[in-house]
Write a protein that holds these residues in place. Sequence first.
Motif, PDB file in Angstrom:
ATOM      1  N   GLU A  20       0.834  -1.222   0.000  1.00 44.16           N
ATOM      2  CA  GLU A  20       0.000   0.000   0.000  1.00 44.16           C
ATOM      3  C   GLU A  20       0.856   1.255   0.000  1.00 44.16           C
ATOM      4  O   GLU A  20       0.332   2.370   0.080  1.00 44.16           O
ATOM      5  CB  GLU A  20      -0.915  -0.028   1.227  1.00 44.16           C
ATOM      6  CG  GLU A  20      -1.927  -1.169   1.145  1.00 44.16           C
ATOM      7  CD  GLU A  20      -2.771  -1.271   2.404  1.00 44.16           C
ATOM      8  OE1 GLU A  20      -2.466  -0.569   3.387  1.00 44.16           O
ATOM      9  OE2 GLU A  20      -3.710  -2.065   2.391  1.00 44.16           O
ATOM     10  N   ARG A  21       2.169   1.115  -0.063  1.00 37.38           N
ATOM     11  CA  ARG A  21       3.051   2.279   0.031  1.00 37.38           C
ATOM     12  C   ARG A  21       3.070   3.068  -1.275  1.00 37.38           C
ATOM     13  O   ARG A  21       3.178   2.494  -2.354  1.00 37.38           O
ATOM     14  CB  ARG A  21       4.479   1.836   0.366  1.00 37.38           C
ATOM     15  CG  ARG A  21       4.624   1.270   1.759  1.00 37.38           C
ATOM     16  CD  ARG A  21       6.061   0.889   2.045  1.00 37.38           C
ATOM     17  NE  ARG A  21       6.175   0.324   3.363  1.00 37.38           N
ATOM     18  CZ  ARG A  21       6.282   1.037   4.480  1.00 37.38           C
ATOM     19  NH1 ARG A  21       6.329   2.351   4.421  1.00 37.38           N
ATOM     20  NH2 ARG A  21       6.358   0.436   5.651  1.00 37.38           N
TER      21      ARG A  21
ATOM     22  N   ALA B 193      13.074   3.858  -2.224  1.00 39.14           N
ATOM     23  CA  ALA B 193      12.134   3.874  -1.095  1.00 39.14           C
ATOM     24  C   ALA B 193      11.553   2.461  -0.932  1.00 39.14           C
ATOM     25  O   ALA B 193      11.516   1.668  -1.884  1.00 39.14           O
ATOM     26  CB  ALA B 193      11.031   4.884  -1.353  1.00 39.14           C
ATOM     27  N   GLN B 194      11.054   2.189   0.270  1.00 44.38           N
ATOM     28  CA  GLN B 194      10.597   0.829   0.585  1.00 44.38           C
ATOM     29  C   GLN B 194       9.525   0.337  -0.388  1.00 44.38           C
ATOM     30  O   GLN B 194       8.602   1.074  -0.739  1.00 44.38           O
ATOM     31  CB  GLN B 194      10.051   0.792   2.018  1.00 44.38           C
ATOM     32  CG  GLN B 194       9.814  -0.608   2.517  1.00 44.38           C
ATOM     33  CD  GLN B 194       9.480  -0.629   4.000  1.00 44.38           C
ATOM     34  OE1 GLN B 194       9.648   0.351   4.704  1.00 44.38           O
ATOM     35  NE2 GLN B 194       9.004  -1.767   4.466  1.00 44.38           N
ATOM     36  N   ASP B 195       9.687  -0.878  -0.806  1.00 49.80           N
ATOM     37  CA  ASP B 195       8.727  -1.600  -1.671  1.00 49.80           C
ATOM     38  C   ASP B 195       8.748  -1.139  -3.132  1.00 49.80           C
ATOM     39  O   ASP B 195       7.960  -1.626  -3.950  1.00 49.80           O
ATOM     40  CB  ASP B 195       7.290  -1.521  -1.145  1.00 49.80           C
ATOM     41  CG  ASP B 195       7.135  -2.192   0.201  1.00 49.80           C
ATOM     42  OD1 ASP B 195       8.016  -2.972   0.565  1.00 49.80           O
ATOM     43  OD2 ASP B 195       6.132  -1.919   0.887  1.00 49.80           O
TER      44      ASP B 195
ATOM     45  N   ASN C 143       2.786   0.483  -4.213  1.00 49.87           N
ATOM     46  CA  ASN C 143       1.400   0.184  -4.647  1.00 49.87           C
ATOM     47  C   ASN C 143       1.269   0.157  -6.169  1.00 49.87           C
ATOM     48  O   ASN C 143       0.171  -0.034  -6.697  1.00 49.87           O
ATOM     49  CB  ASN C 143       0.419   1.177  -4.022  1.00 49.87           C
ATOM     50  CG  ASN C 143       0.702   2.621  -4.450  1.00 49.87           C
ATOM     51  OD1 ASN C 143       1.450   2.863  -5.400  1.00 49.87           O
ATOM     52  ND2 ASN C 143       0.099   3.576  -3.745  1.00 49.87           N
ATOM     53  N   ARG C 144       2.367   0.409  -6.844  1.00 52.26           N
ATOM     54  CA  ARG C 144       2.485   0.361  -8.308  1.00 52.26           C
ATOM     55  C   ARG C 144       1.654   1.462  -8.992  1.00 52.26           C
ATOM     56  O   ARG C 144       1.424   1.410 -10.196  1.00 52.26           O
ATOM     57  CB  ARG C 144       2.074  -1.013  -8.882  1.00 52.26           C
ATOM     58  CG  ARG C 144       2.843  -2.182  -8.294  1.00 52.26           C
ATOM     59  CD  ARG C 144       4.308  -2.137  -8.665  1.00 52.26           C
ATOM     60  NE  ARG C 144       5.016  -3.299  -8.176  1.00 52.26           N
ATOM     61  CZ  ARG C 144       5.812  -3.306  -7.103  1.00 52.26           C
ATOM     62  NH1 ARG C 144       5.988  -2.192  -6.403  1.00 52.26           N
ATOM     63  NH2 ARG C 144       6.446  -4.388  -6.727  1.00 52.26           N
ATOM     64  N   ASN C 145       1.230   2.492  -8.216  1.00 53.39           N
ATOM     65  CA  ASN C 145       0.419   3.563  -8.794  1.00 53.39           C
ATOM     66  C   ASN C 145       1.218   4.817  -9.117  1.00 53.39           C
ATOM     67  O   ASN C 145       0.761   5.658  -9.881  1.00 53.39           O
ATOM     68  CB  ASN C 145      -0.713   3.937  -7.826  1.00 53.39           C
ATOM     69  CG  ASN C 145      -1.711   2.809  -7.697  1.00 53.39           C
ATOM     70  OD1 ASN C 145      -1.941   2.059  -8.652  1.00 53.39           O
ATOM     71  ND2 ASN C 145      -2.305   2.656  -6.520  1.00 53.39           N
ATOM     72  N   VAL C 146       2.405   4.963  -8.493  1.00 53.01           N
ATOM     73  CA  VAL C 146       3.221   6.165  -8.720  1.00 53.01           C
ATOM     74  C   VAL C 146       4.471   5.768  -9.488  1.00 53.01           C
ATOM     75  O   VAL C 146       5.128   4.786  -9.131  1.00 53.01           O
ATOM     76  CB  VAL C 146       3.617   6.821  -7.376  1.00 53.01           C
ATOM     77  CG1 VAL C 146       4.368   8.124  -7.632  1.00 53.01           C
ATOM     78  CG2 VAL C 146       2.392   7.045  -6.517  1.00 53.01           C
ATOM     79  N   LYS C 147       4.774   6.519 -10.529  1.00 51.42           N
ATOM     80  CA  LYS C 147       5.981   6.241 -11.325  1.00 51.42           C
ATOM     81  C   LYS C 147       6.746   7.540 -11.527  1.00 51.42           C
ATOM     82  O   LYS C 147       6.148   8.558 -11.897  1.00 51.42           O
ATOM     83  CB  LYS C 147       5.611   5.654 -12.693  1.00 51.42           C
ATOM     84  CG  LYS C 147       4.964   4.284 -12.605  1.00 51.42           C
ATOM     85  CD  LYS C 147       4.700   3.716 -13.980  1.00 51.42           C
ATOM     86  CE  LYS C 147       4.050   2.338 -13.862  1.00 51.42           C
ATOM     87  NZ  LYS C 147       3.796   1.716 -15.162  1.00 51.42           N
TER      88      LYS C 147
END
Lengths: 137, 331
Positions: A36-37, A91-93, A121-125
């Motif tokens: 969820e990060r 950053a973590q994950d 969370n794979r939403n921010v790139k």
Amino acid sequence: MKIYYKHTLMLLFLPLLWIGCYDDLPIDEDGLLITERAECYVSRFELLGVDYNTVRAGGKDAVIDTLACTIDIEVKWATDLKNLYPQFTLAQDCKLDPKITGITDFSDLANPKKYTVISGNRNVKKTYTVNIKIQER
Amino acid sequence: MNKLNKLGYVVLIGCLSFAFVACDDDSDKHTLLKNDCLKWTAGPNIAGLDIEFAYAMALPYNTGKIVSAQAEASIAGADGTWMEHNSYYTTASGQMDIPVLVGNPSATNGKTTTVDFVVDTCAATLRYYYKIPEAAKGQSVSFTFSTTASTGEKVSYNMGPYTISKMDMALDLSLSRANCYISIEDMAVYNAQQAAEIPEKIDLVYNFLNLSSTGIEFGHAFAAPAAGPDFLPTGFPENLHKNAKIRKGSVMDAHLARLHLSGKLQPEVYVDDIDLQTIDLANMPNYALNIITDGGLWVETQDGKYRAFIYANNMRTIVGGTISMKRYTMK
């Protein structure tokens, strides 16, 4: 002999107790957990030569701008830019795209290498550009 | 599960154990005379080096004495192949390698080395040194150790086969401002005048610059003659032109480093044929800077004929140093 069978079956089923307790987070295409990060940045960057020693000039750390998404690093005079091992601390994950698979060619200074950091969370790139400056003689 | 099944199970396990017993080598099982052997040397077997064995033989006290010991190699050893005529033991206090003379000095005839015993002894361990001949390069060599007792019994022990390396080795090549032109083909260092006469053989040039005041890490450097003036020393002969691929990388090779000679801990690490065959030198530059003591470099000559690993035994704080080299002929 029936007792042996019973004991054997019990031993086989015991591991299922632990497996049943496992929290089942989704997994991405690389087999990594999607968490969820939302943090998404590079915290440290290193360049190593083929002898696995740093090529940073004067021991100066790379300058990482997490807003501009740039990494500026000065390397020693005569560094062989075709054969370098980049190392990212994220950053973590987070994960990196493209993946680092071995020796990387950084010799095209006009077209700096770009790496995309993807949040847990794979939403921010965020795509970082690695700018290399060669120490002057 | 009834008693019959249990019995069947026990019989099955019993039969399985026989399968292992059947594989045991029992050539000397019914003799009083016994023998055993250890190979002491580790690492690749390079021509000019020794393969060392410790061959032990014994028979029960008061049943006879050992008459002779023999080692036979499948390929005759080079000059310097011998077997010790001393047996060694360790004292109760831990004092190592106390010699006891047991026989006449060994005699080597072709592939066979023999020691004839001159003392009445029922046990001994003799060391055998096989000097690897040039002719054995790329081949396998095996050994048959044997001993004879006064009872007429004779037992033998086979060792090997051991592959003999195709590598060549050169130790302690001295570098200086004047002697800085390195030939991989000759495994030798030349001065400018000598190098100018054999330009086709000069693959590397050693140079030293102290540029620490400018922050440049140059130090002890190795470059191909084609690397350009930034890397080459003054007085460089103009007719030198060869290129090379050079990769920095340190391996404290036990053959080259020999750190134990200076009281340091020498890791049992070796550069072997397969290392030189498989090291990735594609796209490598033609220079390597800042080589320090215990550092090293992998080199491929321009024509791809040779690959070498060069170990820096001792690089001084000023110009000069000592290097050692392992070379593999690729084609």
